[in-house]
Design a protein around this motif. Structure first.
Motif, short mmCIF file in Angstrom:
data_model
loop_
_atom_site.label_atom_id
_atom_site.label_comp_id
_atom_site.label_asym_id
_atom_site.label_seq_id
_atom_site.Cartn_x
_atom_site.Cartn_y
_atom_site.Cartn_z
N PHE A 38 0.85 -1.19 0.00
CA PHE A 38 0.00 0.00 0.00
C PHE A 38 0.88 1.24 0.00
O PHE A 38 1.73 1.41 0.88
CB PHE A 38 -0.92 0.01 1.22
N SER A 39 0.71 2.09 -1.00
CA SER A 39 1.48 3.33 -1.10
C SER A 39 0.54 4.52 -1.04
O SER A 39 -0.42 4.60 -1.82
CB SER A 39 2.27 3.37 -2.41
N GLY A 40 0.79 5.42 -0.11
CA GLY A 40 -0.05 6.60 0.00
C GLY A 40 0.05 7.51 -1.20
O GLY A 40 -0.83 8.35 -1.44
N GLU A 41 1.15 7.37 -1.99
CA GLU A 41 1.34 8.22 -3.16
C GLU A 41 0.63 7.65 -4.39
O GLU A 41 0.11 8.41 -5.22
CB GLU A 41 2.84 8.38 -3.47
N GLU A 94 -4.60 5.22 -8.10
CA GLU A 94 -4.92 4.11 -8.98
C GLU A 94 -6.28 3.50 -8.65
O GLU A 94 -7.03 3.09 -9.54
CB GLU A 94 -3.83 3.04 -8.89
N MET A 95 -6.63 3.43 -7.37
CA MET A 95 -7.93 2.92 -6.97
C MET A 95 -9.06 3.80 -7.52
O MET A 95 -10.09 3.30 -7.98
CB MET A 95 -8.02 2.84 -5.45
N SER A 96 -8.87 5.12 -7.45
CA SER A 96 -9.90 6.03 -7.96
C SER A 96 -10.05 5.89 -9.47
O SER A 96 -11.16 5.95 -10.01
CB SER A 96 -9.56 7.47 -7.59
N PHE A 104 -13.60 5.06 -11.15
CA PHE A 104 -14.28 6.07 -11.98
C PHE A 104 -14.01 5.91 -13.48
O PHE A 104 -14.93 5.98 -14.30
CB PHE A 104 -13.89 7.47 -11.52
N ASP A 105 -12.74 5.69 -13.86
CA ASP A 105 -12.41 5.61 -15.28
C ASP A 105 -12.78 4.25 -15.89
O ASP A 105 -13.48 4.17 -16.90
CB ASP A 105 -10.92 5.88 -15.49
N ASP A 106 -12.26 3.19 -15.26
CA ASP A 106 -12.46 1.86 -15.85
C ASP A 106 -13.87 1.32 -15.62
O ASP A 106 -14.51 0.82 -16.56
CB ASP A 106 -11.43 0.87 -15.26
N LEU A 107 -14.35 1.40 -14.39
CA LEU A 107 -15.62 0.76 -14.06
C LEU A 107 -16.83 1.61 -14.43
O LEU A 107 -17.72 1.18 -15.18
CB LEU A 107 -15.66 0.40 -12.57
N TRP A 166 -10.61 -4.35 -12.09
CA TRP A 166 -10.03 -5.28 -11.12
C TRP A 166 -8.52 -5.37 -11.27
O TRP A 166 -7.80 -5.45 -10.27
CB TRP A 166 -10.66 -6.66 -11.27
N ARG A 167 -8.04 -5.37 -12.51
CA ARG A 167 -6.60 -5.47 -12.74
C ARG A 167 -5.88 -4.24 -12.20
O ARG A 167 -4.83 -4.35 -11.55
CB ARG A 167 -6.32 -5.63 -14.24
N ARG A 168 -6.44 -3.05 -12.48
CA ARG A 168 -5.80 -1.83 -11.98
C ARG A 168 -5.83 -1.78 -10.45
O ARG A 168 -4.86 -1.37 -9.82
CB ARG A 168 -6.50 -0.60 -12.54
N ALA A 169 -6.95 -2.21 -9.85
CA ALA A 169 -7.05 -2.22 -8.39
C ALA A 169 -6.03 -3.17 -7.78
O ALA A 169 -5.39 -2.86 -6.76
CB ALA A 169 -8.46 -2.62 -7.97
#
Length: 593
Positions: free
Chosen positions: A551-554, A559-561, A565-568, A578-581
């Protein structure tokens, strides 16, 4: 119940020690300086005639990352005491040397007579973290038992709340100056609480002397310790006054006793600071040249004063608010109040502040009555001192433009213990659920996942090094590898200590978010450690290791957002989301194709 508490401490400390991130400040404050102080790890460096060449002749090779000795130890600053590595890491290093010596005696002239480089490095780190963990566990248990006995309560919640408070067993297992500060603060609480029971003059004198010693060491470790200790020193003076007056003494004599107690504490603190300053001066006289050489700073031999007050140098540095904000980051003044304390203590902090505000309001309505109650009931005075020892550092540390939650680590015990005594565990299901959720999530994020791939990546680099050398057709021995870290915390080349004996010399480059550095490294590096998003367009590199979770705060929140928003939501691509997450929680080790 106390035995169960100790067992919880031991199990949880050992569990989280095995998982928790090796924070860069653990390297800067403890592990790397301990390698310098531990002369047996730097035999060639200390014996070399050209100290300026020490950087290139260290057992781990060269490094441009934070693996080099941090700026606080260079001759330009000398703002960090040698006490932190001496307390946390040096005993562990000596233990590893003893193990190596034993193995060499037992397995003479055999291949595995000495521990391997990787085993030695990770054993040093693991034993250092366990040492810090056990120091914290011992101090917190002593404070809990003494405080419970002092207020004569049958409420056993503290034996559940305190050991299970995540800062205790996650951050307390890190050899940071803040962890040492927490140990000393808990020791002060234990001493004050034990002195409440039959406070004779001899016991109070011993309390004053012991308090002075602890405060001197604490201020040497971090100058902010005075904010944590001041209310407890005042509590000791209050006990000296009250114990005398209860025996029939006059108010004047009681005041004299209080002043005398404070003078004794101040005298011992002054003498102690002189002693620690002399020890620090001796440390820098012996190892200052190596500190400078390993950090790349220009050596200034012969300029170490006879008494080196490192805490004063640190205070001068932090007094320049603009410089601190520029070099370490600027935070809002209310960060500690609204972010750091909830981050450390969760709902217990809200409950603690609410109960403290009610008590303060009652005191302001009838101050004389409050003084009489504190005089008649010593436990009330102790509770007031503990509350003040949270509020005072919270207020003073909020003045600084740079604020990190670990700065308030010492008071996490007070908040959790006070909340448990005041009946936090008896509140409704909502509060209990919120507390349990906070205590569950924070260790998972900050002990197991937060930058958790950094340490494991270094083990992975050592694992891929032999094959990478074969692909390079390297003929020189040792084989020299260029390793670049990007968009993640800088690694510790101290973990690669003595890898030259394994036939590999590793040079580490820390690029972080520097695009130019990353571009140069992709041309010259043999191994790259980075999150997947940094290498998506690099077709000449392949993944050798996938390190999960990381887990990186940077990078992770961003990437989760994008996955959400973008992919899903925008494109409706569930598979890509799912892959990006998943990749946002990974740190990969790459080699050239």
């Amino acid at each position: 119940m106390a035995s169960i508490s100790r067992l919880f401490h031991v199990l949880l400390f050992l569990y989280c020690t095995s998982l928790s991130l090796l924070h860069p400040d653990e390297l800067a404050q403890s592990l790397v300086p301990a390698l310098v102080i531990d002369s047996s790890s730097f035999t060639r460096v200390l014996n070399t005639e050209k100290v300026s060449d020490a950087r290139s002749s260290t057992p781990w090779g060269t490094s441009s990352s934070s693996a080099a000795v941090p700026w606080e130890f260079t001759s330009s600053y000398r703002a960090r005491s040698c006490f932190v590595p001496a307390i946390t890491a040096l005993p562990s290093f000596k233990a590893v040397h003893a193990i190596n010596s034993f193995r060499r005696r037992v397995f003479k002239q055999q291949q595995h007579a000495s521990l391997g480089a990787t085993t030695t490095a990770f054993l040093r780190i693991a034993m250092t973290k366990i040492n810090a963990a056990m120091l914290t566990a011992t101090a917190h248990n002593a404070a809990t038992q003494a405080a419970q006995a002092a207020i004569q309560t049958t409420n056993a919640n503290a034996y559940t709340f305190v050991p299970l408070a995540w800062p205790t067993y996650v951050l307390g297992a890190k050899p940071l100056a803040n962890a040492v500060e927490a140990v000393l603060y808990a020791s002060l609480i234990a001493m004050n609480a034990r002195s409440l029971r039959n406070p004779t003059q001899g016991k109070l004198t011993m309390l004053a002397v012991a308090t002075g010693v602890v405060v001197a060491v604490g201020c040497t470790v971090r100058f902010t310790f005075v904010a944590f200790a001041a209310p407890l020193v005042a509590h000791g003076a209050w006990m000296a006054a009250c114990s005398h007056q209860r025996k029939g003494g006059s108010i004047t004599d009681a005041g004299v006793r209080a002043v005398t107690h404070a003078i004794v504490v101040a005298t011992v603190v002054a003498v102690g600071l002189l002693g620690t300053a002399r020890l620090d001066a001796a440390c820098y006289e012996r190892h200052g040249a190596t500190f400078d050489a390993l950090s790349g700073a220009k050596s200034r031999l012969g300029e170490v004063p006879r008494f080196l007050f490192t805490w004063l140098n640190n205070l001068r540095y932090n007094a320049d608010g603009e410089r601190v904000a520029r070099e370490h980051g600027r935070h809002h003044r209310l960060t500690h109040v609204l972010v750091s304390m909830p981050w450390l203590c969760g709902p217990a902090y809200v409950f603690f502040m609410w109960k403290g505000a009610l008590a303060f309001a009652r005191t302001m309505r009838a101050p004389r009555d409050a003084v009489r109650v504190a005089y008649r009931n010593p436990a009330v005075a102790l509770r007031a001192a503990l509350f003040a020892s949270v509020i005072l550092p919270l207020a003073l540390l909020s003045i600084s433009p740079h604020q990190e939650p670990r700065f308030l680590l010492p008071v996490a015990w007070t908040v959790q213990w006070s909340a448990s005594i005041d009946g936090f565990g008896n509140l409704g299901a909502f509060w209990r659920t919120a507390h349990a959720t906070h205590q569950l999530i924070m260790p998972l994020v900050y002990a197991a996942a937060h930058q958790g791939g950094v340490v494991r990546s270094q083990l992975a680099v050592l694992g891929v090094a032999p094959l990478t050398c074969l692909r390079m057709n390297a003929t020189e021995v040792p084989c020299s590898l260029e390793v670049a870290y990007a968009q993640t915390y800088p690694p510790s080349a101290a973990l690669f200590d003595t890898t030259i004996s394994d036939g590999v010399r590793i040079h580490v480059t820390d690029c972080m978010e520097d695009a130019a550095c990353m571009a140069r490294s992709l041309q010259m590096a043999h191994v790259v450690v980075a999150p997947p998003r940094a290498m998506r367009k690099m077709t000449t590199w392949r993944v050798e290791r996938i390190l999960f979770p990381h887990f990186s705060g940077e990078t992770t929140p961003d990437e989760m957002s994008k996955a959400l928003f973008d992919d899903l939501l925008h494109r409706g691509d569930t598979r890509s989301a799912w892959r990006r997450a998943y990749e946002s929680l990974c740190l990969n080790v790459y080699t050239r194709i």
